[in-house]
Design an enzyme around this catalytic site. Structure first.
Site, PDB file in Angstrom:
ATOM      1  N   ALA A   1       8.508   8.367  -9.220  1.00  0.00           N
ATOM      2  CA  ALA A   1       7.457   8.364 -10.254  1.00  0.00           C
ATOM      3  C   ALA A   1       6.085   7.973  -9.715  1.00  0.00           C
ATOM      4  CB  ALA A   1       7.871   7.430 -11.397  1.00  0.00           C
ATOM      5  N   GLU A   2       5.956   6.757  -9.211  1.00  0.00           N
ATOM      6  CA  GLU A   2       4.621   6.275  -8.823  1.00  0.00           C
ATOM      7  C   GLU A   2       3.939   7.162  -7.795  1.00  0.00           C
ATOM      8  OE1 GLU A   2       4.341   2.031  -8.026  1.00  0.00           O
ATOM      9  OE2 GLU A   2       6.318   1.814  -8.923  1.00  0.00           O
TER      10      GLU A   2
ATOM     11  N   ASN B   1      -5.119   2.897 -13.123  1.00  0.00           N
ATOM     12  CA  ASN B   1      -4.118   1.974 -12.572  1.00  0.00           C
ATOM     13  C   ASN B   1      -2.730   2.582 -12.678  1.00  0.00           C
ATOM     14  OD1 ASN B   1      -3.078  -0.663 -11.670  1.00  0.00           O
ATOM     15  ND2 ASN B   1      -2.268  -0.834 -13.752  1.00  0.00           N
TER      16      ASN B   1
ATOM     17  N   ASN C   1       1.537   3.032  -2.597  1.00  0.00           N
ATOM     18  CA  ASN C   1       0.853   3.958  -3.516  1.00  0.00           C
ATOM     19  C   ASN C   1      -0.411   4.509  -2.876  1.00  0.00           C
ATOM     20  OD1 ASN C   1       2.119   4.205  -6.322  1.00  0.00           O
ATOM     21  ND2 ASN C   1       2.365   2.053  -5.838  1.00  0.00           N
TER      22      ASN C   1
ATOM     23  N   ASP D   1      -3.109  -3.510 -18.661  1.00  0.00           N
ATOM     24  CA  ASP D   1      -2.242  -2.333 -18.889  1.00  0.00           C
ATOM     25  C   ASP D   1      -2.472  -1.722 -20.272  1.00  0.00           C
ATOM     26  OD1 ASP D   1       0.334  -4.229 -17.259  1.00  0.00           O
ATOM     27  OD2 ASP D   1      -1.081  -2.807 -16.386  1.00  0.00           O
TER      28      ASP D   1
ATOM     29  N   GLY E   1       0.772  -1.237   0.000  1.00  0.00           N
ATOM     30  CA  GLY E   1       0.000   0.000   0.000  1.00  0.00           C
ATOM     31  C   GLY E   1       0.798   1.279   0.000  1.00  0.00           C
TER      32      GLY E   1
ATOM     33  N   HIS F   1       1.177   1.608 -13.152  1.00  0.00           N
ATOM     34  CA  HIS F   1       2.029   0.487 -13.561  1.00  0.00           C
ATOM     35  C   HIS F   1       3.493   0.943 -13.504  1.00  0.00           C
ATOM     36  CE1 HIS F   1       3.164  -3.233 -15.516  1.00  0.00           C
ATOM     37  NE2 HIS F   1       3.953  -2.525 -16.298  1.00  0.00           N
TER      38      HIS F   1
ATOM     39  N   ARG G   1     -11.879 -14.563  -2.947  1.00  0.00           N
ATOM     40  CA  ARG G   1     -11.911 -14.910  -4.380  1.00  0.00           C
ATOM     41  C   ARG G   1     -13.318 -15.251  -4.878  1.00  0.00           C
ATOM     42  NH1 ARG G   1      -7.487 -18.169  -5.202  1.00  0.00           N
ATOM     43  NH2 ARG G   1      -8.357 -19.598  -3.703  1.00  0.00           N
TER      44      ARG G   1
HETATM   45  C1  GRF Z   1       4.647  -1.924  -6.734  1.00  0.00           C
HETATM   46  O1  GRF Z   1       5.544  -2.691  -7.531  1.00  0.00           O
HETATM   47  C2  GRF Z   1       3.984  -0.913  -7.611  1.00  0.00           C
HETATM   48  O2  GRF Z   1       4.865  -0.547  -8.640  1.00  0.00           O
HETATM   49  C3  GRF Z   1       2.839  -1.636  -8.200  1.00  0.00           C
HETATM   50  O3  GRF Z   1       2.424  -2.559  -7.199  1.00  0.00           O
HETATM   51  C4  GRF Z   1       3.520  -2.842  -6.296  1.00  0.00           C
HETATM   52  C5  GRF Z   1       3.123  -2.661  -4.858  1.00  0.00           C
HETATM   53  O4  GRF Z   1       2.692  -1.357  -4.675  1.00  0.00           O
HETATM   54  N1  GRF Z   1       1.822  -0.722  -8.592  1.00  0.00           N
HETATM   55  P1  GRF Z   1       2.100  -0.868  -3.252  1.00  0.00           P
HETATM   56  O5  GRF Z   1       3.259  -0.605  -2.357  1.00  0.00           O
HETATM   57  O6  GRF Z   1       1.223  -1.980  -2.703  1.00  0.00           O
HETATM   58  O7  GRF Z   1       1.339   0.373  -3.596  1.00  0.00           O
END
Ligand code: GRF
Length: 198
Positions: free
Chosen positions: A176-177, A104, A16, A147, A14, A106, A62
């Site tokens: 970046a992210e 999303n 991001n 993607d 988490g 990526h 699931r």
């Molecule tokens: C990371 O590799 C990110 O690049 C991708 O998912 C992975 C985990 O991200 N989007 P996060 O720390 O769970 O956000």
């Protein structure tokens, strides 16, 4: 007009999600309201990050995942769905019902190192193996192609001598992210709120 109710789907650490939460708390997401965090992994640390920020969290297993997710999104009046380290591939049926409403992050410059099987560290392993000198991250709309949706933002990151997949992943996240995703959430939320075509 009300802020755009936003749900973030997660599977892992988490970081991001945390970047989006932090941006929101700094007042940088004036058009988005973080209303819900959903994980397909019960123990995802991302859920703890959301709880700490006072955001409703739900785990969905699931069995019947998309049906339960759809019901929950409707119940919460969600208008924008953000995939942040979310590892499940959502069906065409699910994504095509929500054009321009799912985004999303990526960890590469799409169309490089993306699509089926490219996620997490594997993306960076492939970039290093190929020997590219520049990689980065992409935020894109989600459609039925992994993607494959329209690109919203991209940001390049240099690959340095001696980089390992781990050091490269960290730099792509930091440089970046974690910058692009909050920006994209605000951009798309603003377009949804004020009706600009995306
Ligand atoms: C990371 O590799 C990110 O690049 C991708 O998912 C992975 C985990 O991200 N989007 P996060 O720390 O769970 O956000």
């Amino acid at each position: 007009m009300l802020k755009v109710k936003t749900a973030v789907l997660v599977s892992g650490g988490g970081t991001n999600l945390q970047a989006v939460i932090d941006a929101s708390q700094r007042g940088e997401l004036p058009d988005a309201e973080l209303s819900l965090v959903v994980s397909d992994r019960r123990g995802a640390f991302a859920l703890q990050r959301a709880e700490k920020a006072g955001i409703r969290t739900e785990y969905i297993g699931r069995d019947g995942f998309e049906q339960k997710l759809s019901a929950l999104l409707d119940e919460c009046g969600i208008e924008l769905i953000v995939l942040a380290g979310f590892l499940k591939i959502l069906s065409a049926d699910f994504t095509e019902k929500r054009p321009g409403r799912i985004i999303n992050i990526h960890p590469s410059l799409i169309p490089s190192f993306c699509g089926e099987g490219y996620y997490g560290l594997r993306v960076h392993e492939q970039a290093l193996k190929y020997g590219v000198k520049v990689t980065g991250a992409t935020v894109h709309y989600v459609n039925h192609i992994p993607d494959g949706g329209k690109i919203i933002y991209q940001k390049a990151v240099d690959i340095l001598d001696g980089d390992t997949p781990e050091t490269l992943q960290r730099r792509v996240m930091e440089q970046a992210e974690w910058i692009l995703l909050p920006k994209a959430v605000e951009k798309v939320a603003k377009e949804i709120r004020y009706g600009k075509s995306y």
